[in-house]
Motif scaffolding. Structure first.
Motif, PDB file in Angstrom:
ATOM      1  N   GLU A  27      43.482  42.604  57.959  1.00 52.78           N
ATOM      2  CA  GLU A  27      42.603  41.702  58.689  1.00 52.78           C
ATOM      3  C   GLU A  27      41.168  42.231  58.613  1.00 52.78           C
ATOM      4  N   ILE A  28      40.241  41.325  58.316  1.00 57.31           N
ATOM      5  CA  ILE A  28      38.838  41.690  58.182  1.00 57.31           C
ATOM      6  C   ILE A  28      38.047  40.884  59.203  1.00 57.31           C
ATOM      7  N   ASN A  29      37.306  41.583  60.048  1.00 49.51           N
ATOM      8  CA  ASN A  29      36.530  40.914  61.080  1.00 49.51           C
ATOM      9  C   ASN A  29      35.066  41.299  60.962  1.00 49.51           C
ATOM     10  N   GLY A  30      34.211  40.461  61.523  1.00 49.10           N
ATOM     11  CA  GLY A  30      32.787  40.772  61.511  1.00 49.10           C
ATOM     12  C   GLY A  30      31.961  39.573  61.090  1.00 49.10           C
ATOM     13  N   GLU A  31      30.662  39.796  61.006  1.00 48.11           N
ATOM     14  CA  GLU A  31      29.759  38.735  60.585  1.00 48.11           C
ATOM     15  C   GLU A  31      29.859  38.511  59.080  1.00 48.11           C
ATOM     16  N   SER A  32      29.378  37.351  58.668  1.00 45.65           N
ATOM     17  CA  SER A  32      29.349  37.022  57.245  1.00 45.65           C
ATOM     18  C   SER A  32      28.472  38.007  56.498  1.00 45.65           C
ATOM     19  N   MET A  33      28.993  38.562  55.399  1.00 45.21           N
ATOM     20  CA  MET A  33      28.208  39.481  54.588  1.00 45.21           C
ATOM     21  C   MET A  33      27.038  38.760  53.936  1.00 45.21           C
ATOM     22  N   ARG A  34      27.205  37.479  53.643  1.00 47.63           N
ATOM     23  CA  ARG A  34      26.107  36.707  53.072  1.00 47.63           C
ATOM     24  C   ARG A  34      24.958  36.594  54.078  1.00 47.63           C
ATOM     25  N   LYS A  35      25.313  36.364  55.346  1.00 49.03           N
ATOM     26  CA  LYS A  35      24.302  36.265  56.390  1.00 49.03           C
ATOM     27  C   LYS A  35      23.601  37.598  56.583  1.00 49.03           C
ATOM     28  N   LEU A  36      24.375  38.683  56.592  1.00 45.43           N
ATOM     29  CA  LEU A  36      23.793  40.006  56.779  1.00 45.43           C
ATOM     30  C   LEU A  36      22.847  40.361  55.647  1.00 45.43           C
ATOM     31  N   LYS A  37      23.279  40.096  54.405  1.00 46.67           N
ATOM     32  CA  LYS A  37      22.434  40.420  53.263  1.00 46.67           C
ATOM     33  C   LYS A  37      21.181  39.562  53.251  1.00 46.67           C
ATOM     34  N   SER A  38      21.323  38.299  53.694  1.00 51.93           N
ATOM     35  CA  SER A  38      20.157  37.431  53.769  1.00 51.93           C
ATOM     36  C   SER A  38      19.175  37.955  54.808  1.00 51.93           C
ATOM     37  N   SER A  39      19.690  38.419  55.944  1.00 50.59           N
ATOM     38  CA  SER A  39      18.834  38.962  56.993  1.00 50.59           C
ATOM     39  C   SER A  39      18.117  40.210  56.519  1.00 50.59           C
ATOM     40  N   LEU A  40      18.853  41.066  55.793  1.00 46.08           N
ATOM     41  CA  LEU A  40      18.247  42.280  55.277  1.00 46.08           C
ATOM     42  C   LEU A  40      17.137  41.966  54.287  1.00 46.08           C
ATOM     43  N   GLY A  85      34.053  39.108  53.173  1.00 45.46           N
ATOM     44  CA  GLY A  85      34.314  39.948  52.006  1.00 45.46           C
ATOM     45  C   GLY A  85      35.731  39.928  51.494  1.00 45.46           C
ATOM     46  N   LYS A  86      36.500  38.896  51.831  1.00 49.55           N
ATOM     47  CA  LYS A  86      37.885  38.830  51.379  1.00 49.55           C
ATOM     48  C   LYS A  86      37.973  38.763  49.861  1.00 49.55           C
ATOM     49  N   THR A  87      37.158  37.890  49.269  1.00 50.23           N
ATOM     50  CA  THR A  87      37.188  37.736  47.813  1.00 50.23           C
ATOM     51  C   THR A  87      36.744  39.021  47.128  1.00 50.23           C
ATOM     52  N   PHE A  88      35.725  39.665  47.664  1.00 41.69           N
ATOM     53  CA  PHE A  88      35.244  40.909  47.071  1.00 41.69           C
ATOM     54  C   PHE A  88      36.342  41.972  47.088  1.00 41.69           C
ATOM     55  N   ILE A  89      37.008  42.119  48.232  1.00 44.01           N
ATOM     56  CA  ILE A  89      38.069  43.123  48.340  1.00 44.01           C
ATOM     57  C   ILE A  89      39.229  42.766  47.423  1.00 44.01           C
ATOM     58  N   ALA A  90      39.604  41.484  47.358  1.00 43.38           N
ATOM     59  CA  ALA A  90      40.693  41.074  46.473  1.00 43.38           C
ATOM     60  C   ALA A  90      40.358  41.396  45.026  1.00 43.38           C
ATOM     61  N   CYS A  91      39.123  41.119  44.616  1.00 43.57           N
ATOM     62  CA  CYS A  91      38.717  41.400  43.236  1.00 43.57           C
ATOM     63  C   CYS A  91      38.617  42.898  42.985  1.00 43.57           C
ATOM     64  N   ALA A  92      38.165  43.650  43.980  1.00 48.01           N
ATOM     65  CA  ALA A  92      38.101  45.106  43.834  1.00 48.01           C
ATOM     66  C   ALA A  92      39.499  45.697  43.664  1.00 48.01           C
ATOM     67  N   LEU A  93      40.456  45.176  44.410  1.00 49.87           N
ATOM     68  CA  LEU A  93      41.837  45.641  44.259  1.00 49.87           C
ATOM     69  C   LEU A  93      42.417  45.182  42.922  1.00 49.87           C
ATOM     70  N   GLY A  94      41.969  44.028  42.446  1.00 57.58           N
ATOM     71  CA  GLY A  94      42.371  43.587  41.109  1.00 57.58           C
ATOM     72  C   GLY A  94      41.854  44.531  40.042  1.00 57.58           C
ATOM     73  N   THR A  95      40.604  44.963  40.181  1.00 55.98           N
ATOM     74  CA  THR A  95      40.041  45.946  39.251  1.00 55.98           C
ATOM     75  C   THR A  95      40.811  47.254  39.309  1.00 55.98           C
ATOM     76  N   ALA A  96      41.156  47.690  40.518  1.00 51.50           N
ATOM     77  CA  ALA A  96      41.936  48.924  40.671  1.00 51.50           C
ATOM     78  C   ALA A  96      43.274  48.816  39.953  1.00 51.50           C
ATOM     79  N   ALA A  97      43.915  47.643  40.033  1.00 47.92           N
ATOM     80  CA  ALA A  97      45.194  47.439  39.350  1.00 47.92           C
ATOM     81  C   ALA A  97      45.013  47.467  37.836  1.00 47.92           C
ATOM     82  N   CYS A  98      43.925  46.868  37.347  1.00 51.88           N
ATOM     83  CA  CYS A  98      43.643  46.902  35.907  1.00 51.88           C
ATOM     84  C   CYS A  98      43.462  48.343  35.432  1.00 51.88           C
ATOM     85  N   ARG A  99      42.855  49.166  36.256  1.00 50.24           N
ATOM     86  CA  ARG A  99      42.673  50.574  35.900  1.00 50.24           C
ATOM     87  C   ARG A  99      44.002  51.313  35.809  1.00 50.24           C
ATOM     88  N   GLN A 100      45.030  50.745  36.445  1.00 49.92           N
ATOM     89  CA  GLN A 100      46.380  51.302  36.339  1.00 49.92           C
ATOM     90  C   GLN A 100      47.154  50.657  35.195  1.00 49.92           C
TER      91      GLN A 100
END
Length: 252
Positions: free
Chosen positions: A231-244, A111-126
């Motif tokens: 630092e972000i650790n854990g399983e791939s979110m793509r894998k988790l969502k696919s499993s779900l 989720g690195k890209t997601f968090i980076a883009c979410a923080l980008g959106t937060a900056a745009c809101r400022q």
């Protein structure tokens, strides 16, 4: 008698939101009980909020974020660990206003890209200017711009961004010409603008990513020492969502 000309003048002055709010007041019996100052204040507030919303939407479009992500959408899955206190602090955008950098590191898919883009959106809101690039795409655009004479314009375009997001850092070794281009870009931003880097590589391995160690020292010196690190650790979110999805389908 004055209603139609007033609405017309408001729209000619590009005060369309105020004109809409004025029309709503005319149709609302409760608005007649308000004082002139109250009604006028509501009209101005409506116009101001509308302009702020349009400005923020424009900033988000111009940022060209890879993912349409908002800070409130960041998920905390049980298999993914990160510093939520630091993350909440980052969503305020104060680190960008203070010209600090941010390093997001973790394995692929967490989720690195997601968090980076979410923080980008937060900056745009400022009301801050944001630009998103995959590192390989930025280097490619720089090479093309040098060939067609638009390199300085590209540099100025990137230089004015309050927050520059560089994604997929370290996927391939960086040549000497690429390193020089990156150094020129980062040197202009040091202590005046913020840069967010998302990478699968641990920071201690970044130096090996550059062909020229001297340029590596110069580039990392402009990034690492003034940076928050998440630092972000854990399983791939793509894998988790696919499993779900498989589990959901199996339950039907």
């Amino acid at each position: 008698m004055l209603t139609n000309p007033t609405l017309q003048y408001l729209r000619q002055m590009k005060l369309g939101a105020m004109a809409d709010a004025y029309t709503q007041q005319l149709q609302d019996p409760n608005a007649q009980s308000l004082t002139f100052e109250e009604r006028f204040g509501l009209l101005v507030d409506h116009e101001w909020v509308n302009r702020q919303n349009h400005r923020q939407q424009r900033l988000i479009r111009e940022a060209r974020l890879k993912i349409n992500a908002a800070p409130e959408e960041i998920e905390n899955h049980v298999s993914r660990t990160l510093d939520h206190g630091l993350l909440r602090s980052l969503t305020t955008g104060q680190w960008v206003q203070a010209h600090h950098n941010l390093i997001l590191v973790g394995p692929t898919g967490v989720g690195k890209t997601f968090i980076a883009c979410a923080l980008g959106t937060a900056a745009c809101r400022q009301n801050l200017n944001v630009r998103y690039f995959r590192v390989s795409k930025l280097l490619q655009e720089s090479l093309i711009a040098k060939g067609d004479g638009s390199y300085e314009r590209l540099q100025r375009h990137i230089r004015k961004a309050d927050l520059l997001i560089l994604d997929d850092w370290g996927l391939a070794p960086m040549s000497v010409p690429e390193s020089r281009d990156l150094l020129d870009l980062l040197d202009e931003r040091t202590n005046t603008h913020s840069t967010c880097i998302a990478s699968q590589l641990p920071v201690e391995l970044w130096h090996e990513h550059f062909v020229d160690p001297t340029l590596a020292d110069a580039i990392l010196d402009r990034i690492v020492h003034n940076a928050y690190k998440l630092e972000i650790n854990g399983e791939s979110m793509r894998k988790l969502k696919s499993s779900l999805s498989i589990e959901d389908n199996s339950g039907k």
